[in-house]
Design an enzyme around this catalytic site. Structure first.
Site, mmCIF file in Angstrom:
data_model
loop_
_atom_site.group_PDB
_atom_site.id
_atom_site.type_symbol
_atom_site.label_atom_id
_atom_site.label_comp_id
_atom_site.label_asym_id
_atom_site.label_seq_id
_atom_site.Cartn_x
_atom_site.Cartn_y
_atom_site.Cartn_z
ATOM 1 N N ASP A 8 19.414 26.199 14.601
ATOM 2 C CA ASP A 8 18.298 25.866 15.490
ATOM 3 C C ASP A 8 18.022 27.091 16.349
ATOM 4 O OD1 ASP A 8 16.536 25.082 17.425
ATOM 5 O OD2 ASP A 8 17.582 23.210 17.932
ATOM 6 N N HIS A 65 17.834 20.950 33.955
ATOM 7 C CA HIS A 65 16.732 20.331 33.197
ATOM 8 C C HIS A 65 16.965 18.854 32.912
ATOM 9 C CE1 HIS A 65 14.892 24.170 32.660
ATOM 10 N NE2 HIS A 65 15.907 24.662 31.975
ATOM 11 N N TYR A 89 21.443 34.432 29.225
ATOM 12 C CA TYR A 89 21.712 34.499 27.782
ATOM 13 C C TYR A 89 21.946 35.897 27.244
ATOM 14 C CZ TYR A 89 20.203 29.858 28.741
ATOM 15 O OH TYR A 89 20.112 28.622 29.315
HETATM 16 N N1 Q9C Z 1 10.474 26.788 21.833
HETATM 17 C C1 Q9C Z 1 18.542 26.861 30.800
HETATM 18 O O1 Q9C Z 1 18.348 28.037 31.039
HETATM 19 N N2 Q9C Z 1 13.909 27.006 25.255
HETATM 20 N N3 Q9C Z 1 17.884 26.223 29.848
HETATM 21 C C2 Q9C Z 1 13.073 26.217 24.422
HETATM 22 C C3 Q9C Z 1 11.217 26.096 22.837
HETATM 23 C C4 Q9C Z 1 14.776 26.220 26.045
HETATM 24 C C5 Q9C Z 1 16.903 26.916 29.066
HETATM 25 C C6 Q9C Z 1 12.177 27.019 23.541
HETATM 26 C C7 Q9C Z 1 15.409 26.974 27.163
HETATM 27 C C8 Q9C Z 1 16.322 26.116 27.977
HETATM 28 C C9 Q9C Z 1 19.558 26.100 31.562
HETATM 29 ZN ZN ZN Z 2 17.186 28.966 32.451
#
Ligand code: Q9C
Ligand code: ZN
Length: 653
Positions: free
Chosen positions: A20, A135, A305
């Site tokens: 994913d 979130h 990240y």
């Molecule tokens: N195309 C935190 O930094 N990205 N969560 C989704 C969809 C999700 C980040 C991309 C990023 C979540 C805690």
């Molecule tokens: Zn974030």
């Protein structure tokens, strides 16, 4: 009073089990490498280790629904296929058989940190956790988050310790919509979040993340969103949001506890955020929050990240929590047009709720503002070497090691006066406490500060002007820019150089004076220093932005002769905030006769958080207008003073 580190390797024991692309960045190494960075730098051993624990059902139910908790509880027993299917109920999240266990530990870690801080075991701390939390919503996982660690910790602090007001600062680059929804109608929780938004094109793509979501019902005004509509935001953009949005409101709110949703995907190099702020900026963001709530600050990891950037940012935060001086905020640019537009919009949206913004222009610069329609062509920041197509191309200099001097605070005081707690007496001549020997002691002290042998100091002097002149002369010989902050008095007698080697900010009640030049700034506080709101507005909205942009090598804070003196808590706030500059090389000059200030000054210089100022009420309209007028006049020279794009369209760039 130490700094807690709450961490357990168990939280690295879950991972994505299928392909994913949206979720692959959320890896166990995020925790191991952050922790490793803390060990390597020697910071971990300086912290107080606090064990994690599992949160109880009752605690999780402070925020989440029974149905959701029961559903998550089943995941450890699911097959891979079931897990994948369950995951699909939500957005951008994955489950593993050990996810539930880790999620209870992540909540428990945040609660252990709150316990440590609110029982007084530690002053502040950080919890390094996975999964993140901000979130996650009442009945839904989202964005790698399962339980809302920070929201639960907030409720827990209020229930268990009777804490009244909690400030949540979410500096992660995503909008913590879960936190917003949990406290939208609750005036006891002030939620501040900045986030990559791009006119609602960036995940989670919610209309609710815009600046005009200001809270509901009783909670109106207690939800503050700063949407970033472009990538490539820099240190100056983040600082401008702190100086002109968060801090004025935070001081007015007067929290009893600060909790940080400490996501580091807002730093340079992060593949999600694509911003350009350097890891060092977190030292300043942390520092600027450390004089709120008497220093009670809990940071809880969220995103981040890029492992290099994440580790450096975590270290910058922890080292500041430990009390080490922040690195110099070198070479700050003007905030970007897009950032200023966002800041302008937030201030306008909140002008009826916070007295700090009551004189902000009512309407956004133009109707297009941050609405969906406006997604633009590739912006200029992306070409400036910040975010590029390939994240591997992003580089930034390694943060410099911060080596705090062996002696923190020196005191130049008469022999018969007792040396304040935590200070080292520093007198050149033991016998004779005359002006001459004081001058010699001061120049010797400045020399030691320059050589990084002593960090900061205070001196009791009979004549502030003479002492000031001696210090300035010596400092300029050492080729250091000096920021002189003068509180009280009528006019600075000594002749200040106007070539930029010193910058003088003179707070006074008596004289109304216009700035003589870019480097002499008189700030007239009509109602004097007793007016806490005027004083905070001047400090946060004027002094700090100018001072950060000036980036002095030494700060000289002097109390000039005056009937009107700031309260000791105002004074301590001022000292505390100035310590963010010049690697905390701050020299405070107190007048003989003002011995009562020695103790509070020493306490702040040695790193004790300043006491709260109490809920700062609205100050007189005319004072606000005068200060805001001065801010507008000065912003041509000092671009970090800007709060909007409109005011200076003509001469930008
Ligand atoms: N195309 C935190 O930094 N990205 N969560 C989704 C969809 C999700 C980040 C991309 C990023 C979540 C805690
Ligand atoms: Zn974030």
């Amino acid at each position: 009073m130490g700094t807690a580190l709450v961490y357990d390797e168990e939280m690295t024991r879950y991972k994505l089990l299928w392909l994913d692309p949206d979720c692959e960045i959320e890896r166990p190494e995020r925790l191991t490498s952050s922790h490793e960075a803390l060990l390597q730098s020697g910071l971990a051993t300086r912290c107080v280790s606090i064990p994690v624990r599992q949160a109880t059902d009752t605690e999780i139910l402070l925020i989440h629904s029974q149905e959701y908790l029961e559903a998550v509880k089943k995941t450890p027993y699911m097959t891979l296929q079931d897990l994948q299917q369950f995951t699909q109920l939500y957005g951008a999240v994955y489950f593993h058989p050990n996810s539930y266990h880790c999620a209870t530990l992540a909540v428990g870690a945040a609660l252990q940190l709150v316990d440590g801080v609110l029982t007084g075991t530690v002053r502040n701390g950080i919890a390094l956790v996975r999964p993140p939390g901000h979130h996650s919503m009442r009945s839904a996982a989202s964005g790698f988050c399962i339980f809302n660690n920070v929201a639960i910790a907030t409720k827990y602090a209020q229930k268990k310790y009777g804490v009244q007001r909690v400030l949540i600062v979410d500096w992660d680059i995503h909008h913590g919509q879960g936190v917003q929804y949990a406290f939208e109608d609750d005036p006891s929780v002030l939620y501040f979040s900045w986030h990559r938004y791009e006119h609602q094109k960036f995940w989670p793509e919610l209309r609710d993340s815009d600046y005009d979501s200001v809270g509901k019902d009783k909670g109106l005004g207690f939800n503050i969103n700063v949407p970033w509509n472009k990538v490539g935001m820099e240190n100056s953009d983040y600082l401008a949001a702190f100086f002109h949005v968060l801090l004025p409101v935070a001081y007015e709110f007067c929290p009893d506890l600060v909790i940080v949703c400490a996501g580091f995907d807002s730093a340079v190099g992060d593949p999600e955020g694509e911003m350009c702020a350097t890891p060092d900026i977190f030292a300043h963001l942390t520092h600027l929050l450390m004089n709120l709530a008497g220093g009670k600050l809990c940071a809880v990891l969220e995103g981040g990240y890029n492992l290099t950037s994440l580790g450096q940012s975590v270290c910058a935060t922890v080292q500041t929590l430990l009390g080490d001086p922040a690195p110099r905020p070198a070479d700050l640019q003007s905030p970007s047009q897009s950032a200023l537009e966002s800041i302008h919009c937030v201030r306008a949206a909140h002008r009826n709720f916070w007295s700090s913004f009551q004189h902000s222009p009512a309407a956004p610069p133009s109707e297009v503002s941050t609405k969906r329609v406006k997604r633009e062509e590739k912006d200029e920041r992306t070409q400036r070497g910040g975010a590029t197509d390939s994240e591997d191309a992003v580089t930034w200099p390694e943060p410099q090691k911060r080596r705090p001097p062996p002696v923190r605070t020196a005191a130049v005081i008469p022999e018969d006066a007792s040396c304040p707690d935590g200070c080292r007496r520093f007198n050149i001549s033991q016998e004779d406490f005359s002006n001459d020997s004081t001058g010699a002691s001061l120049t010797a002290l400045v020399g030691k500060m320059e050589k990084n042998e002593i960090c900061n100091g205070l001196a009791l002097v009979s004549d502030v002007s003479t002492a000031m002149a001696a210090v300035i002369q010596h400092a300029s010989a050492l080729k250091q820019r000096v920021l002189v902050v003068c509180v009280g008095g009528t006019r600075i007698q000594s002749h200040m150089p106007e070539d930029g080697t010193t910058l003088t900010v003179h707070f006074n009640k008596e004289v109304l004076e216009e700035p003589r030049c870019k480097y002499y700034i008189p700030v007239h506080l009509k109602r004097g220093f007793g007016d806490v709101s005027g004083f905070t507005q001047a400090t946060l909205g004027l002094l700090l932005p100018i001072a950060y942009q000036y980036d002095p090598g030494l700060v000289l804070l002097a109390q000039a002769p005056s009937k009107d003196r700031p309260s000791s808590s105002c004074w301590q706030q001022l000292v505390g905030l100035l310590l963010g500059l010049a690697q905390a090389r701050v020299l405070v000059l107190l007048r003989e006769g003002h011995e009562a200030f020695i103790g509070p000054t020493a306490s702040s210089l040695t790193g004790t958080p300043a006491p709260s100022l109490g809920q700062v009420g609205a100050s007189q309209a005319e004072d606000f207008e005068a200060l805001d007028g001065l801010r507008r006049r000065l912003q041509v020279d000092w671009k970090l003073l800007r709060t909007s794009v409109q005011e200076h369209e003509d001469e930008d760039n």
